[in-house]
Every structure is written in C-alpha cells, then in structure tokens.
Scaffold this active site. Structure first.
Site, mmCIF file in Angstrom:
data_model
loop_
_atom_site.group_PDB
_atom_site.id
_atom_site.type_symbol
_atom_site.label_atom_id
_atom_site.label_comp_id
_atom_site.label_asym_id
_atom_site.label_seq_id
_atom_site.Cartn_x
_atom_site.Cartn_y
_atom_site.Cartn_z
ATOM 1 N N GLY A 17 0.791 -1.219 0.000
ATOM 2 C CA GLY A 17 0.000 0.000 0.000
ATOM 3 C C GLY A 17 0.827 1.274 0.000
ATOM 4 O O GLY A 17 1.822 1.405 -0.732
ATOM 5 N N ASP A 58 7.415 -6.259 14.542
ATOM 6 C CA ASP A 58 6.036 -6.118 14.997
ATOM 7 C C ASP A 58 5.941 -4.845 15.827
ATOM 8 O O ASP A 58 6.645 -4.697 16.834
ATOM 9 C CB ASP A 58 5.648 -7.334 15.843
ATOM 10 C CG ASP A 58 4.188 -7.326 16.265
ATOM 11 O OD1 ASP A 58 3.556 -6.245 16.217
ATOM 12 O OD2 ASP A 58 3.681 -8.390 16.655
ATOM 13 N N TYR A 151 -10.224 4.035 15.081
ATOM 14 C CA TYR A 151 -9.116 4.414 14.205
ATOM 15 C C TYR A 151 -8.988 5.934 14.141
ATOM 16 O O TYR A 151 -7.875 6.481 14.207
ATOM 17 C CB TYR A 151 -9.379 3.826 12.827
ATOM 18 C CG TYR A 151 -8.372 4.167 11.759
ATOM 19 C CD1 TYR A 151 -7.136 3.530 11.720
ATOM 20 C CD2 TYR A 151 -8.679 5.093 10.760
ATOM 21 C CE1 TYR A 151 -6.208 3.818 10.709
ATOM 22 C CE2 TYR A 151 -7.765 5.380 9.750
ATOM 23 C CZ TYR A 151 -6.538 4.744 9.734
ATOM 24 O OH TYR A 151 -5.637 5.035 8.733
#
Length: 255
Positions: A17, A58, A151
């Site tokens: 992306g 991570d 979000y």
C-alpha cells in the site's frame, strides 16, 4: 574526492500500500532506505524490487522496535535523515462496542509505536542537527469517520504527537509533519469486515470530489517533498491528500 553518503530513510509498515509506494519513491529519489513490516514474504519481495533493506518487526513489540532501529542504522551507515511512521492497523465498528483489547492494540500500533520510533530517531537526528519525521495519519483524524471511530481517535492523537515533535525538534534542526490521506488505493483492509480484495475495499468508500480514490503514489509524492530541501521551513504542518474530500464535507456542513 570522497563521495558523500546518500541520505538514509526508515519507513515503518513498508510492505504494501502507501508504505510500499513511499519506499519505492524514496529509493528512486536516491535515499538509502530501510523499511519494516510483519509479512516476511511481502517484505522480501519489496526489498528485491527496490534494493531497500527489509527488517521484520512487529509494532506492538517494544524490543522489536529497538532492534529494527538498530538494524536500520547499520544498513544506513549510522545516518538517519528521514523517518516515516506509516505502520497502522484499522478496525471498523461502533466505538461503544469496540473491545478494549482491540482499542489498546490500535493505540499501540498507530500512536505508541510511532512515538517509540520517533524517540529513537530523535536521538540520532539531534546529534546530526538535522532530520525529518513524517507521520502518516488520515483524513479521519481531522473530520472523524463514523465507520472507523476508534481508528479516527488514534489518528487524531498522531496529529497531536506530530505537533509536539515539531515543537521539540525545531531547536535541533528536526522537522516533523503529518500527512492525512483520504480513501487511497491500494487501501487498508478492515480487521472487522475482512475485505477479500483491494477492489472490494475501494468499493466500500465513495470517491473523493476529485472523482477518484487517491493512489498510494499521491501520498508518496507528498512525503518525498516533505523530505526534500524544498520543504526546509515546513514543520508542524498537517497536509491533506484526499482530493478535497474533507473540504467538501466542511462545505456541506456550513451550507
């Protein structure tokens, strides 16, 4: 005559992306680039196609972040000119029913990890007396999106973090800005709806008033400009890359 070392950049969440587009653009602009991500297969593919260094990390693991910064500095030969905090996760659902552990993970990845990466970069950039931090936020940070309330909250916090970093970094030659994409292809897939493809994800969101969804390259171009000397006096800014979507919303609200 010694050839100057190329500038160094670290991009978090660079395996797909917007993140991948940023890695590709910075590499093409001459940056020696490292990037992080959780998907090893995709990370290695991006590294192979761009020449950038992939570091599996991570963002919910503090030790992994520290290791990623150390490894990136080794690849970048000790110099870090640009940090792009792009890694993020998204969740769709009402705020009142968002599970606590999901909200905590959203905040951990979207805000806390960005702060940790920025703190590590700050130490290097302060010694250099130069550096650029770009935080990839969202149009939801400005207007809020009903489908993505949790979000939206985390991305609004990221804007505040950007302002603080800009103010604290200015005396040390460090700039920090935030970029707020609107609906962008290829987009993020919601952990709640689990779209099967980018096309399905794009169909979930209406095009901007410009008549199209944004492209990942649109965002990468803005990041590249912010990283360049042309933006030398730009810090503490929030740049929308949404084809006038948030402007149109304000216009409708005021009419």
């Amino acid at each position: 005559m010694n050839t100057p070392a190329p500038p160094g950049a670290l991009v978090t969440g660079g395996t797909s992306g917007i993140g991948r587009a940023i890695v590709e653009r910075l590499c093409s602009d001459g940056f020696r680039t490292a990037f992080t991500g959780r998907d090893v297969a995709r990370g290695l593919a991006v590294a192979d196609s761009t020449g950038a260094a992939f570091i599996a990390a991570d963002s919910t693991n503090r030790q992994a972040i520290d290791r990623a910064v150390d490894e990136s500095l080794s690849w970048l030969r000790g110099r870090l000119d640009v940090l792009v905090n792009n890694a993020a996760i998204v969740y769709e659902g009402p705020l009142e029913s968002t599970p606590d552990d999901v909200f905590d993970e959203l905040f951990e990845v979207n805000v806390t990890a960005a702060r940790r990466y920025a703190s590590a970069a700050f130490t290097v950039m302060r010694d250099q007396h130069s550096g650029v931090i770009v935080n990839i936020a969202s149009d939801s940070a400005i207007t809020g999106i009903a489908k993505l309330p949790a979000y939206s909250v985390t991305k609004a916090a990221l804007l505040s973090l950007s302002d603080v970093l800009a103010a604290e970094g200015a005396p040390h030659g460090i700039r920090c800005n935030a970029v707020c994409p609107g609906a962008t292809h290829p987009g993020m897939r919601s952990t709640a709806t689990g779209f099967a493809s980018h096309a399905e994800n794009d169909a979930h969101w209406a095009p901007a008033p410009s008549g199209r969804h944004g492209q990942a390259g649109d965002v990468a171009a803005v990041v590249a400009w912010l990283a360049s000397p042309d933006a030398a006096h730009v810090s503490g800014a929030t740049l929308r890359v949404d084809g006038a979507a948030s402007a149109a919303l304000r216009g409708v609200t005021r009419s």
